[in-house]
Scaffold this motif. Structure first.
Motif, PDB file in Angstrom:
ATOM      1  N   GLY A 169       0.429  -1.640   0.291  1.00 59.50           N
ATOM      2  CA  GLY A 169      -0.644  -0.160  -0.376  1.00 59.50           C
ATOM      3  C   GLY A 169       0.789   1.003  -0.191  1.00 59.50           C
ATOM      4  O   GLY A 169       2.361   1.164  -0.570  1.00 59.50           O
ATOM      5  N   SER A 170       0.544   2.668   0.752  1.00 60.78           N
ATOM      6  CA  SER A 170       0.800   3.485   1.001  1.00 60.78           C
ATOM      7  C   SER A 170       0.552   4.962   1.549  1.00 60.78           C
ATOM      8  O   SER A 170      -0.748   4.388   2.324  1.00 60.78           O
ATOM      9  CB  SER A 170       0.596   4.247  -0.947  1.00 60.78           C
ATOM     10  OG  SER A 170      -1.082   4.618  -0.614  1.00 60.78           O
ATOM     11  N   GLN A 171       1.318   5.928   2.107  1.00 61.02           N
ATOM     12  CA  GLN A 171       0.389   6.515   3.281  1.00 61.02           C
ATOM     13  C   GLN A 171      -1.037   7.150   3.505  1.00 61.02           C
ATOM     14  O   GLN A 171      -2.405   6.394   3.673  1.00 61.02           O
ATOM     15  CB  GLN A 171       1.187   7.370   4.028  1.00 61.02           C
ATOM     16  CG  GLN A 171       2.678   7.114   4.148  1.00 61.02           C
ATOM     17  CD  GLN A 171       2.902   7.139   5.191  1.00 61.02           C
ATOM     18  OE1 GLN A 171       1.662   6.832   5.766  1.00 61.02           O
ATOM     19  NE2 GLN A 171       3.556   7.146   6.010  1.00 61.02           N
ATOM     20  N   ALA A 172      -1.161   7.162   1.583  1.00 58.38           N
ATOM     21  CA  ALA A 172      -2.473   7.336   1.325  1.00 58.38           C
ATOM     22  C   ALA A 172      -4.043   6.197   1.599  1.00 58.38           C
ATOM     23  O   ALA A 172      -4.475   7.155   2.315  1.00 58.38           O
ATOM     24  CB  ALA A 172      -2.891   7.781  -0.416  1.00 58.38           C
ATOM     25  N   ALA A 173      -3.565   5.505   0.741  1.00 59.49           N
ATOM     26  CA  ALA A 173      -4.276   3.652   1.145  1.00 59.49           C
ATOM     27  C   ALA A 173      -4.542   3.297   2.855  1.00 59.49           C
ATOM     28  O   ALA A 173      -5.837   3.685   2.973  1.00 59.49           O
ATOM     29  CB  ALA A 173      -3.781   2.900   0.687  1.00 59.49           C
ATOM     30  N   LEU A 174      -3.407   4.147   3.371  1.00 54.37           N
ATOM     31  CA  LEU A 174      -4.017   3.387   4.633  1.00 54.37           C
ATOM     32  C   LEU A 174      -4.718   4.516   5.590  1.00 54.37           C
ATOM     33  O   LEU A 174      -5.563   3.831   6.000  1.00 54.37           O
ATOM     34  CB  LEU A 174      -2.288   3.650   5.187  1.00 54.37           C
ATOM     35  CG  LEU A 174      -1.793   3.174   6.881  1.00 54.37           C
ATOM     36  CD1 LEU A 174      -2.539   1.258   6.482  1.00 54.37           C
ATOM     37  CD2 LEU A 174      -0.585   2.600   7.332  1.00 54.37           C
ATOM     38  N   ARG A 175      -4.029   6.011   4.984  1.00 55.54           N
ATOM     39  CA  ARG A 175      -5.283   7.156   5.605  1.00 55.54           C
ATOM     40  C   ARG A 175      -6.441   6.523   5.093  1.00 55.54           C
ATOM     41  O   ARG A 175      -8.154   6.665   6.172  1.00 55.54           O
ATOM     42  CB  ARG A 175      -4.198   7.796   5.276  1.00 55.54           C
ATOM     43  CG  ARG A 175      -4.943   9.742   5.974  1.00 55.54           C
ATOM     44  CD  ARG A 175      -5.112   9.691   7.085  1.00 55.54           C
ATOM     45  NE  ARG A 175      -5.766   8.997   7.926  1.00 55.54           N
ATOM     46  CZ  ARG A 175      -5.731   8.825   9.390  1.00 55.54           C
ATOM     47  NH1 ARG A 175      -4.404   8.864  10.331  1.00 55.54           N
ATOM     48  NH2 ARG A 175      -6.525   8.082  10.436  1.00 55.54           N
ATOM     49  N   ASP A 176      -7.328   7.301   4.098  1.00 55.26           N
ATOM     50  CA  ASP A 176      -8.271   6.451   3.413  1.00 55.26           C
ATOM     51  C   ASP A 176      -8.753   4.864   4.129  1.00 55.26           C
ATOM     52  O   ASP A 176     -10.328   5.443   4.991  1.00 55.26           O
ATOM     53  CB  ASP A 176      -8.200   5.813   2.140  1.00 55.26           C
ATOM     54  CG  ASP A 176      -8.215   7.233   1.111  1.00 55.26           C
ATOM     55  OD1 ASP A 176      -8.046   7.992   1.297  1.00 55.26           O
ATOM     56  OD2 ASP A 176      -7.681   7.463   0.207  1.00 55.26           O
ATOM     57  N   ALA A 198      -1.745   2.014  14.382  1.00 55.42           N
ATOM     58  CA  ALA A 198      -1.523   2.847  13.397  1.00 55.42           C
ATOM     59  C   ALA A 198       0.094   3.865  13.349  1.00 55.42           C
ATOM     60  O   ALA A 198       0.495   3.986  12.821  1.00 55.42           O
ATOM     61  CB  ALA A 198      -2.673   3.497  12.327  1.00 55.42           C
ATOM     62  N   ALA A 199      -0.857   4.646  14.882  1.00 53.55           N
ATOM     63  CA  ALA A 199       0.471   5.711  15.028  1.00 53.55           C
ATOM     64  C   ALA A 199       1.506   5.457  15.432  1.00 53.55           C
ATOM     65  O   ALA A 199       2.572   5.489  15.699  1.00 53.55           O
ATOM     66  CB  ALA A 199      -0.756   6.520  15.848  1.00 53.55           C
ATOM     67  N   VAL A 200       1.391   4.181  16.204  1.00 53.62           N
ATOM     68  CA  VAL A 200       2.871   3.853  16.299  1.00 53.62           C
ATOM     69  C   VAL A 200       3.823   2.568  15.060  1.00 53.62           C
ATOM     70  O   VAL A 200       4.751   2.948  15.547  1.00 53.62           O
ATOM     71  CB  VAL A 200       2.545   2.575  18.177  1.00 53.62           C
ATOM     72  CG1 VAL A 200       3.533   2.268  18.154  1.00 53.62           C
ATOM     73  CG2 VAL A 200       1.792   3.002  19.031  1.00 53.62           C
ATOM     74  N   ARG A 201       2.434   2.733  14.762  1.00 58.41           N
ATOM     75  CA  ARG A 201       3.557   1.661  12.757  1.00 58.41           C
ATOM     76  C   ARG A 201       4.035   3.234  13.086  1.00 58.41           C
ATOM     77  O   ARG A 201       5.361   2.910  12.746  1.00 58.41           O
ATOM     78  CB  ARG A 201       2.791   1.342  12.839  1.00 58.41           C
ATOM     79  CG  ARG A 201       2.674  -0.313  13.136  1.00 58.41           C
ATOM     80  CD  ARG A 201       1.544  -1.249  12.238  1.00 58.41           C
ATOM     81  NE  ARG A 201       1.753  -2.380  12.908  1.00 58.41           N
ATOM     82  CZ  ARG A 201       0.294  -3.249  12.445  1.00 58.41           C
ATOM     83  NH1 ARG A 201      -0.511  -2.966  11.324  1.00 58.41           N
ATOM     84  NH2 ARG A 201       0.086  -4.128  13.138  1.00 58.41           N
ATOM     85  N   GLN A 202       3.036   4.727  12.536  1.00 57.69           N
ATOM     86  CA  GLN A 202       3.793   5.965  11.542  1.00 57.69           C
ATOM     87  C   GLN A 202       5.188   6.196  12.906  1.00 57.69           C
ATOM     88  O   GLN A 202       6.255   6.366  11.844  1.00 57.69           O
ATOM     89  CB  GLN A 202       2.850   6.726  11.338  1.00 57.69           C
ATOM     90  CG  GLN A 202       3.483   7.622  11.113  1.00 57.69           C
ATOM     91  CD  GLN A 202       3.750   7.511   9.597  1.00 57.69           C
ATOM     92  OE1 GLN A 202       3.617   6.287   8.555  1.00 57.69           O
ATOM     93  NE2 GLN A 202       4.236   8.568   8.930  1.00 57.69           N
TER      94      GLN A 202
END
Length: 301
Positions: A169-176, A198-202
């Motif tokens: 995926g991508s940051q955009a796909a993850l955010r969606d 998700a925040a900890v992974r980022q």
């Protein structure tokens, strides 16, 4: 399960988390040697999964832990009971790490054996992720899971991993994906951990980047959206009865980790007390040995 109100114990890796009955079965499996004890261990596993009934959240937790702890037992049980839904399911999950293609084929058989159960489909999702299959193949499986258990924790975490920039995926796909899930997620769903995970992974992603992002990572948890995540979780998660899903201790551990990384050791104290020393490999392994890191972090509160 005895999640709250216990004394702080020496930290230890605990794949069963606070599932005491599962922990007893794991000890029985460890002690089993030879045909007789092996038969007894299979009988214990069978009783455990039968007793879990249609609590799909706990069923997935127990199957995942048992499959990792006793793959040989899982295969032996399936050989003896090739049409048994529980035996098929456990064998499916046991094959994931070594033979995801074989596991994928078994998932279909296990799903047919107990059509209402989302757990075989979650196994199929994990297999497709390991095989790096295109999202079109995952969509059908995701639909089958959602129809049976719309807030299945493990299924959502699998998609979270699949959509990450490190995978398919991508940051955009993850955010969606996160925005869509959070918009309709019940406050007490087993997937309540999704935004914080998700925040900890980022946070880990930015720490590992080595670029401009890594320079500003010290401010990561003070940003409005991440600070708000910590505020909300700290206000509610440690309260008795708020988190009732099977992996609640794991999610509390993630919160404790994030609070320490954010410099909020005062808030972390009650969360560490709720965790009670039951350590999961992630997120602690990012810092080194999980038990040592947990011990170090919990000693700061």
């Amino acid at each position: 399960m005895a999640l709250f109100g216990h004394r702080r114990q020496a930290p230890r890796l605990a794949p069963e988390l606070d599932d005491v009955v599962l922990g007893r079965v794991l000890k029985g499996i460890t002690a089993a040697r030879g045909p007789g004890p092996q038969d007894l261990a299979i009988a214990q596993v069978e009783r455990l999964l039968r007793a879990t009934g249609d609590d799909w959240d706990r069923r997935c937790h127990r199957v995942g832990v048992l499959a990792q702890a006793a793959p040989a037992l899982a295969r032996g049980w399936r050989e003896r009971r090739p049409r048994d839904p529980d035996a098929l399911l456990l064998a499916t999950w046991a094959e994931l790490a070594t033979d995801p293609r074989g596991a994928l084929a078994l998932c279909r058989v296990a799903a047919d054996a107990r059509p209402a159960d989302p757990t075989p489909w979650v196994g199929a999702l994990a297999a497709l992720r390991l095989l790096k299959r295109p999202s079109s193949e995952l969509s059908f499986v995701w639909h089958e899971i959602h129809a049976r258990d719309p807030w299945h924790r493990e299924a959502h975490l699998q998609i979270l991993g699949y959509l990450s920039p490190e995978e398919q995926g991508s940051q955009a796909a993850l955010r969606d994906f996160l925005d869509d899930a959070i918009a309709v997620m019940p406050w007490d769903a087993p997937t309540a951990c999704l935004p914080l995970t998700a925040a900890v992974r980022q946070h880990h992603r930015e720490r590992s980047s080595g670029g401009i992002q890594a320079l500003g990572v010290s401010q990561y948890w003070s940003q409005p959206h991440t600070a708000r995540l910590l505020d909300q979780a700290t206000a509610h998660w440690p309260q008795p009865g708020h988190l009732r899903h099977a992996a609640a201790v794991a999610d509390l551990g993630t919160l404790a980790y994030a609070l320490i990384r954010a410099g909020r050791s005062g808030d972390a104290g009650p969360v560490f007390s709720a965790v009670g020393g039951l350590v999961t490999p992630w997120p602690w392994s990012y810092e080194g040995d999980p038990v040592e890191c947990y011990t170090d972090y919990s000693g700061r509160v």
